[in-house]
Design an enzyme around this catalytic site. Sequence first.
Site, PDB file in Angstrom:
ATOM      1  N   ARG A   1     -25.477  16.803 -72.640  1.00 15.16           N
ATOM      2  CA  ARG A   1     -24.582  17.586 -72.826  1.00 15.16           C
ATOM      3  C   ARG A   1     -23.604  18.031 -72.015  1.00 15.16           C
ATOM      4  O   ARG A   1     -22.158  17.916 -72.401  1.00 15.16           O
ATOM      5  CB  ARG A   1     -24.965  19.282 -73.249  1.00 15.16           C
ATOM      6  CG  ARG A   1     -26.161  18.676 -74.517  1.00 15.16           C
ATOM      7  CD  ARG A   1     -25.474  19.154 -75.773  1.00 15.16           C
ATOM      8  NE  ARG A   1     -24.299  19.363 -75.898  1.00 15.16           N
ATOM      9  CZ  ARG A   1     -24.075  20.288 -76.397  1.00 15.16           C
ATOM     10  NH1 ARG A   1     -25.074  21.482 -76.573  1.00 15.16           N
ATOM     11  NH2 ARG A   1     -22.574  20.570 -76.249  1.00 15.16           N
ATOM     12  N   HIS A   2     -23.307  17.093 -71.103  1.00 14.36           N
ATOM     13  CA  HIS A   2     -22.413  16.869 -70.267  1.00 14.36           C
ATOM     14  C   HIS A   2     -21.692  15.477 -70.986  1.00 14.36           C
ATOM     15  O   HIS A   2     -22.277  14.627 -70.817  1.00 14.36           O
ATOM     16  CB  HIS A   2     -22.749  16.962 -68.627  1.00 14.36           C
ATOM     17  CG  HIS A   2     -23.472  17.903 -68.157  1.00 14.36           C
ATOM     18  ND1 HIS A   2     -23.058  19.140 -67.587  1.00 14.36           N
ATOM     19  CD2 HIS A   2     -24.696  18.457 -68.181  1.00 14.36           C
ATOM     20  CE1 HIS A   2     -23.170  19.974 -67.673  1.00 14.36           C
ATOM     21  NE2 HIS A   2     -24.836  19.508 -67.491  1.00 14.36           N
TER      22      HIS A   2
ATOM     23  N   SER B  80     -33.559   1.505 -75.681  1.00 14.96           N
ATOM     24  CA  SER B  80     -33.556   2.607 -76.755  1.00 14.96           C
ATOM     25  C   SER B  80     -34.389   2.006 -77.490  1.00 14.96           C
ATOM     26  O   SER B  80     -35.186   1.074 -77.692  1.00 14.96           O
ATOM     27  CB  SER B  80     -32.845   1.188 -77.523  1.00 14.96           C
ATOM     28  OG  SER B  80     -32.645   0.476 -79.191  1.00 14.96           O
TER      29      SER B  80
ATOM     30  N   ARG C 203     -26.115  22.769 -62.821  1.00 15.29           N
ATOM     31  CA  ARG C 203     -27.813  21.864 -63.158  1.00 15.29           C
ATOM     32  C   ARG C 203     -28.863  22.309 -61.730  1.00 15.29           C
ATOM     33  O   ARG C 203     -29.793  21.548 -61.912  1.00 15.29           O
ATOM     34  CB  ARG C 203     -28.037  20.920 -63.379  1.00 15.29           C
ATOM     35  CG  ARG C 203     -27.067  20.661 -64.539  1.00 15.29           C
ATOM     36  CD  ARG C 203     -28.188  21.583 -66.248  1.00 15.29           C
ATOM     37  NE  ARG C 203     -27.144  20.896 -67.301  1.00 15.29           N
ATOM     38  CZ  ARG C 203     -27.831  21.794 -67.902  1.00 15.29           C
ATOM     39  NH1 ARG C 203     -28.612  22.315 -68.471  1.00 15.29           N
ATOM     40  NH2 ARG C 203     -27.018  21.438 -69.219  1.00 15.29           N
TER      41      ARG C 203
END
Lengths: 302, 302, 302, 302
Positions: free
Chosen positions: D112-113, D122, D223
């Site tokens: 989200r940062h 992947s 955080r």
Amino acid sequence: MPLNPDQLAEIQDLRSSPKQTVRAVSEGMEKHLYHAIDVLDHGFVRVIDYMGDDAAICQAARVSYGKGTKSVQNDEGLIRYLMRHWHSTPFEMCEIKLHVKLPVFVARQWIRHRTANVNEYSARYSILDREFYIPAPEHVNAQSVVNNQGRGEVLEGEEAARVLEILKADSNRAYDNYEAMISEEGQLGLARELARMNLPSNIYTQWYWKVDLHNLLHFLRLRADPHAQYEIRVYADAICQVVADWVPAAYKAFEDYRLGAVTMSAQMMVALRGLLKGEEVTAESCGMSAREWREFQDMIDA
Amino acid sequence: MPLNPDQLAEIQDLRSSPKQTVRAVSEGMEKHLYHAIDVLDHGFVRVIDYMGDDAAICQAARVSYGKGTKSVQNDEGLIRYLMRHWHSTPFEMCEIKLHVKLPVFVARQWIRHRTANVNEYSARYSILDREFYIPAPEHVNAQSVVNNQGRGEVLEGEEAARVLEILKADSNRAYDNYEAMISEEGQLGLARELARMNLPSNIYTQWYWKVDLHNLLHFLRLRADPHAQYEIRVYADAICQVVADWVPAAYKAFEDYRLGAVTMSAQMMVALRGLLKGEEVTAESCGMSAREWREFQDMIDA
Amino acid sequence: MPLNPDQLAEIQDLRSSPKQTVRAVSEGMEKHLYHAIDVLDHGFVRVIDYMGDDAAICQAARVSYGKGTKSVQNDEGLIRYLMRHWHSTPFEMCEIKLHVKLPVFVARQWIRHRTANVNEYSARYSILDREFYIPAPEHVNAQSVVNNQGRGEVLEGEEAARVLEILKADSNRAYDNYEAMISEEGQLGLARELARMNLPSNIYTQWYWKVDLHNLLHFLRLRADPHAQYEIRVYADAICQVVADWVPAAYKAFEDYRLGAVTMSAQMMVALRGLLKGEEVTAESCGMSAREWREFQDMIDA
Amino acid sequence: MPLNPDQLAEIQDLRSSPKQTVRAVSEGMEKHLYHAIDVLDHGFVRVIDYMGDDAAICQAARVSYGKGTKSVQNDEGLIRYLMRHWHSTPFEMCEIKLHVKLPVFVARQWIRHRTANVNEYSARYSILDREFYIPAPEHVNAQSVVNNQGRGEVLEGEEAARVLEILKADSNRAYDNYEAMISEEGQLGLARELARMNLPSNIYTQWYWKVDLHNLLHFLRLRADPHAQYEIRVYADAICQVVADWVPAAYKAFEDYRLGAVTMSAQMMVALRGLLKGEEVTAESCGMSAREWREFQDMIDA
């Protein structure tokens, strides 16, 4: 770039023919649409469009299906909670688009706020108008003697007159020469992208500027601050009025938790808790520099 | 999270009580507001709000005072010009806000597009619903044998049945255990922020996602592409429909200059010009690898 | 702001005392460190620091533990594949920090690239030097008659002389007056933040600019383009040299798939496939405007 | 994904063959390079590269030519001033690149940062390893009864045992089925991009994450905060150690003016000034809600 009769008629037409929408509507904001707020001698701020209102902030915070509001009171409490605890994403759910006319040196400060969308009038493509910012006499100040990055007392008498005379004369001469260089009468005419370099940075430019509410409030916190340069602060102040009408609950929370708030360092908190217990505290005993100690005194005395 | 009667009533109420605005209104978009487009088995895309229309793109490009449009035809030509020459800032002047319900593994791809605003349903705070993506049988494919990052032929018979059985059983067992762990009957109940870790990534989440038109088109170019994973492509396809109704001229230009466009490398252009002159060209003569040569053949044959 | 002996000594000292590091080192880049590349009459580009090399791009693409390279050849192939298919995130794993001295009107174009970090010399805090960009005679052009946003033929004779005379005289007069206004001899002295507004936009400023390789290449694609204004293009050209030495494989891929590449619209591809089959194609038959048809002809003839 | 002997040898090789550079070198950081800091049961944080040091922050703030430092003491004072007054751009001039292995549910918070560069492993392309986060018994907590978004007391006895048993069993069953679905023995084998959806979010992923110091400190402030979920906080704590070694002056200023600082609202400042004058103040007299008053008491008592 004053409005000509055709433009005025067009804007009048837009204002007088509202349309229907099922989107969120902020009544306080509708009245601002298409009405320019004058700033400085030739500048303005004009709301072009907006998205969302106070309820939209809450709706997003709750990721809700419907209107997302239980009551206005609940919404205000939620908005205050979000602001106090730095939950910024719900405020990003509102957006505003402004048309701003401003001197180039102000534009250069403004553009440093990167999280925004901008379309500026192109002086490569178009010819700039003869409009320059000349400060009102009460805003012609000396260099500050206490702050390298600010201004001190107002200049008076001959010195002030000399400054204003220079600014006016140099602006006009530069513009005369700009016109002479691009003129195609009897010559080819210099490219606009080159001729513009002769113009001083008090010339006015204009742009469309679009930004979300969170980033706008960050801009306002820095630019409506007493330490900001006067010429950008007046734009920030004008936008503050708009935001107060657009999202009143969010703006009130912003005043309480940002504009009027104070951040104290770890050392200042030690000092503060000592003072509240009636202990003797000094800069040394709390690990503050002389400068921090002065800042601390200002905070608790203000 | 299907809509309950209260929510349906609230949405119905919002739709049936349009308000007046003097902002730009896109008629094509108004009809989408509050109507969810179903995607996958439990997902949807729902337009919450928007800002601007085709004319707003032109208005910003012209940094004009009024409506900014001389004629619809002029506007279309300008929009095509802007798109063709990568003048992206006017497209940033439109904004859209969507409510999306989507599986977590799709959300993880989606969120990689950073220039957007997001509020996601919090599984620290709230309890997730028992809703999992189980692919339709025609979308259960084998690993591709030509592309490490894609799927090949559709699975059939027992293998397909086994896969679907596993996905359903594991989803349900994980959810049963999630519920058992957070239950407060006869025990304290595990914290939600911990219990959620037991849930597989085909569980549905939801978020509000707000993005400007330029960045949305970039998202669509990558995610409506045949190489994108099917499960995100169907969301992109749904959004394409919305954008086509919202800003028809911009969407048409996007189809012509992005979705349907082809970028040829310097080497491919050498090959192409040779072919058009009737010369013999090979991968070697143009400095292409075997893989690039195949890609080139596909481009000109398609 | 030419370097004084102390600064030269300091830089010399830094260059002559290399330190040890276990980070990735690009030999091609080390030689650029602290060596300014001259641009325009008083400007420069100077590499201050960098992070990563070609191998670092591959290492990130593979999210590998060690050096991440199997062989130089493999790395080149991977880099070309990533560039061709717009996988941009691995290129973001390299970073560069430049010190740039440039005229203000160039800085105003440059800063529109928002995904970068900038620290500019503050004319609120400090006094600007008397350094102005005066174009060389061969770069004094007329307004273009085919492109509103560009320049045409070189001005000659009296007209050129007049332009250069104006630019020099106005720059010097503006600076004389700037000095006179801020002077504290016999007066208070105008605040620097106000006095600077008298200076034309050909004055030099300087900044530290830090950007990742992906965003730098995007900047270079737009600014090293023939349609970019000459005065920013020369900076882009200088940086291209640096990048070619820093990450040779990435730069080569950039030349092939971006700088030398051509994007054809859906309509152009129809025309192209028709031509290759020997069919007759026209603007009308392919749905192109006259302008697009001309652009198409230029692409295939070039 | 534990390191195999080849990888260990490669890393050993990189560490033991330092190269020369004329870039800024942070001795404190060099010792971290290639050394993983263990986090949680299978995760780690590993510094891959960095740019800049404390002096580089000052150098940019001064937009200076040379090293930009007058003395270490001056630099510390400047850095504290910049941090205290929210001058963030000089801190953006340092950059760090980390390799992080972390559970998917932590990765979802982390991402989200947005102002950072990321390359994630992947699972469309590659097969994930059988590595799941199973909390240590002392970190298995009940839902908080005072904070909807947090955890309360540690679970004990049978309930704790049951939770751990479920997490282990479900993780292993999900992975067994993941393997069974992608297996190509006796069947085609499900596409990896589909099979991964069966895996719970306590599975480990990994990524390269690159960020500038200003945005990193913002991440750490949120955080490393006691309100952050434990499982991301331990990563933030590990990174704090690294930053303290990398840029000691900046980190100390961050501790004093961010981590240990307190922001008081306008109302709280009214209350505070009243208290310092010995006046009687109440929530009502200062316009605070009961909740804000509690928060205020906590601030001054702490």
